[in-house]
Enzyme design. Structure first.
Site, short mmCIF file in Angstrom:
data_model
loop_
_atom_site.label_atom_id
_atom_site.label_comp_id
_atom_site.label_asym_id
_atom_site.label_seq_id
_atom_site.Cartn_x
_atom_site.Cartn_y
_atom_site.Cartn_z
N LYS A 13 -4.86 3.11 -3.52
CA LYS A 13 -4.25 2.47 -2.34
C LYS A 13 -5.25 2.34 -1.19
CE LYS A 13 0.06 2.00 -3.92
NZ LYS A 13 0.71 0.70 -4.15
N SER A 47 0.85 -1.19 0.00
CA SER A 47 0.00 0.00 0.00
C SER A 47 0.89 1.25 0.00
CB SER A 47 -0.91 -0.06 1.23
OG SER A 47 -1.79 1.02 1.26
#
Ligand code: COA
Length: 273
Positions: free
Chosen positions: A166, A148
């Protein structure tokens, strides 16, 4: 490599680790940390020649390697390559969804297709990989690690597309952890901070730490690629057997300054005052 001092050299012997975007950068660093601990390693990416060079580095660490080109946006191709990797190395026990795309751009200059491109690579590409590997992960009671970014939970300038993608990844990770826990599958995310020498840092205003706009990171330095690899090894290891649905931030405390440092670096790179 530090990881070999703290884990037995055969910690991942017999485990197949599949890394999307594994041809370079943080993802290759993750692949190398697993290779050093005896894993069989599969990597995919868009360019076969880049994968072949990465495969040599992984073999030099003693790993059995499968390196085959697949763009994570092409779900059918990815499914084929994940199947080929399993046939060559054994069913996947660790899936690392690392393939990503990024370019800093003001929202008002970003075309709808530019936004979609990053969401397609980061978010949908990660789902494609996870979905294609599900049966194998179920059979191995495996672990999924998503790469992420801080943009998932703090707004950063010129990253509207990346933030959306993300944040989606981290929520998807939590959904999968919830749904697939009953199969023994764990899902977690790693948020890398500014990591030295990576494509991401080239694109996001990195350079030399002392002279960069990032120089007030609490731990006083950029991170190293291996430090993300070590975090991935921990999350995939039995030490993390009861950890699922979490976001592990590996950023030297950068997020504590919000997006200020990043914003300054990007403005400097673009030549703004
Ligand atoms: N600024 C604004 N828009 C951009 C852009 C930029 N720097 N780069 C691409 N886009 C837009 C394009 O204009 C296009 O939209 P349009 O059709 O409306 O013009 C859309 O994004 C797709 O561009 P394209 O070049 O066809 O996409 P691609 O799939 O070939 O490549 C990336 C996109 C993100 C994969 C490419 O930038 C890349 O190869 N990046 C390297 C890997 C990377 O980014 N790693 C990140 C590590 S953090």
């Amino acid at each position: 490599m530090l990881v070999t001092r703290f884990f037995p050299a055969d910690a991942f012997k017999g485990t197949t680790v599949f890394v999307t975007g594994g041809g370079s950068g943080i993802n290759l660093g993750i692949a190398k940390n697993f290779a050093a601990l005896g894993a069989n390693v599969a990597i995919c990416g868009r360019k076969q020649d880049k994968l072949d060079r990465a495969a040599e580095e992984l073999r030099a660490l003693g790993a059995k390697v499968h390196a085959e080109a697949a763009d994570v946006r092409d779900a059918a191709r990815l499914e084929t390559v994940i199947g080929n990797a399993a046939a060559a190395l054994g069913p996947i026990g660790v899936l690392v969804c690392g393939a990503a795309g990024n370019f800093p751009v003001p929202a008002e200059e970003l075309s709808p297709n530019g936004f979609k491109t990053v969401v397609d690579i980061d978010l949908i590409g990660s789902f494609n990989a996870t979905r294609a590997a599900f049966e194998q992960l179920k059979a191995t009671k495996g672990s999924v690690i998503f790469i992420s970014a801080g943009m998932a939970y703090v707004p950063f300038p010129y990253q509207v597309h990346v933030g959306a993608a993300k944040a989606g990844i981290d929520m998807m990770m939590k959904n999968l952890a919830l749904e697939w826990g009953k199969y023994g599958i764990r899902a977690n995310s790693i948020v890398p901070g500014p990591i030295e020498g990576t494509e991401g840092m080239k694109r996001l205003g990195g350079g030399d730490y002392e002279s960069s706009r990032y120089r007030s990171i609490p731990l006083g330095r950029f991170g190293a690629v291996d430090e993300i690899g070590q975090a991935a090894v921990f999350l995939a290891s039995p030490l993390a057997a009861y950890i699922t649905g979490t976001v592990l931030v590996v950023d030297g405390g950068s997020n504590l300054a919000g997006s200020t440092l990043f914003g300054q670096a990007i403005e400097a790179m673009r030549g703004a005052p």
